[in-house]
Design a protein around this motif. Structure first.
Motif, short mmCIF file in Angstrom:
data_model
loop_
_atom_site.label_atom_id
_atom_site.label_comp_id
_atom_site.label_asym_id
_atom_site.label_seq_id
_atom_site.Cartn_x
_atom_site.Cartn_y
_atom_site.Cartn_z
N LEU A 62 0.82 -1.16 -0.08
CA LEU A 62 0.02 -0.03 -0.09
C LEU A 62 0.99 1.34 -0.06
CD1 LEU A 62 -2.84 -0.97 2.38
CD2 LEU A 62 -3.01 -0.86 -0.11
N GLN A 63 1.92 1.29 0.81
CA GLN A 63 2.93 2.32 0.59
C GLN A 63 3.53 2.49 -0.50
OE1 GLN A 63 5.74 1.31 3.76
NE2 GLN A 63 4.69 2.73 5.25
N CYS A 64 3.96 1.61 -1.28
CA CYS A 64 4.36 1.64 -2.72
C CYS A 64 3.42 2.20 -3.61
CB CYS A 64 4.90 0.36 -3.18
SG CYS A 64 6.46 -0.39 -2.48
N ARG A 65 2.24 1.74 -3.56
CA ARG A 65 1.24 2.25 -4.55
C ARG A 65 0.95 3.79 -4.26
NH1 ARG A 65 -4.85 -0.87 -4.56
NH2 ARG A 65 -5.11 1.02 -3.25
N HIS A 66 0.74 4.23 -2.76
CA HIS A 66 0.72 5.63 -2.63
C HIS A 66 1.78 6.35 -3.07
CE1 HIS A 66 -0.61 8.58 -0.04
NE2 HIS A 66 0.21 8.85 0.26
N LEU A 68 3.55 5.79 -5.80
CA LEU A 68 3.40 5.82 -7.00
C LEU A 68 2.42 6.64 -7.63
CD1 LEU A 68 4.28 2.22 -8.04
CD2 LEU A 68 5.69 3.87 -8.56
N GLU A 69 1.43 6.78 -6.79
CA GLU A 69 0.07 7.58 -7.06
C GLU A 69 0.70 9.16 -6.80
OE1 GLU A 69 -3.02 6.36 -4.60
OE2 GLU A 69 -3.55 4.78 -5.97
N LEU A 70 1.33 9.55 -5.84
CA LEU A 70 1.87 10.54 -5.48
C LEU A 70 2.66 11.30 -6.53
CD1 LEU A 70 2.42 10.48 -1.52
CD2 LEU A 70 0.86 11.89 -2.78
N GLN A 75 4.31 14.68 -11.11
CA GLN A 75 4.47 14.91 -12.70
C GLN A 75 3.46 15.75 -13.23
OE1 GLN A 75 7.30 14.04 -13.71
NE2 GLN A 75 8.13 13.09 -11.83
N ALA A 76 2.07 15.45 -12.96
CA ALA A 76 1.21 15.98 -13.62
C ALA A 76 0.93 17.52 -13.23
CB ALA A 76 -0.22 15.55 -13.36
#
Length: 107
Positions: A62-66, A68-70, A75-76
């Motif tokens: 979950l930390q990795c996924r979070h 990556l989303e951040l 980047q956006a």
């Protein structure tokens, strides 16, 4: 007899075994006894046990996924910032112009 003409027998070594698969490694870790020297060495050096619990794995996932989303959001935002800066600069110029116009009308 010439020493250079002597042929040495070449020893043929057996081929190397295939490396273990991830499943084989994990099975080995999970079936190892708690007294296995690897685990006692890890305890002595203060390193974590190589047997993470399911909840640890879930938390790390979950930390990795979070993260990556951040990263995607950052980047956006990085792509939007130059356009927004230009819009703010243009709005600031319009505001200065409007303020100058109002000052000119009140004199």
């Amino acid at each position: 007899m010439n020493i250079g003409s002597r042929s040495k027998k070449r020893v043929v070594l057996p081929s190397r075994p295939e490396p273990p698969t991830v499943d084989q490694i994990l099975e080995d870790i999970h079936t190892a006894a708690a007294q296995d020297p690897v685990f006692s060495i890890l305890e002595e050096t203060g390193q974590d046990s190589p047997r993470p619990s399911d909840s640890d794995v879930d938390v790390r996932f979950l930390q990795c996924r979070h993260f990556l989303e951040l990263n995607e959001r950052l980047q956006a935002a990085r792509g939007r910032l130059p356009r927004q800066r230009e819009e703010l600069l243009a709005a600031g110029e319009r505001l200065r112009s409007d303020v100058a116009e109002v000052k000119g009308q009140t004199l």
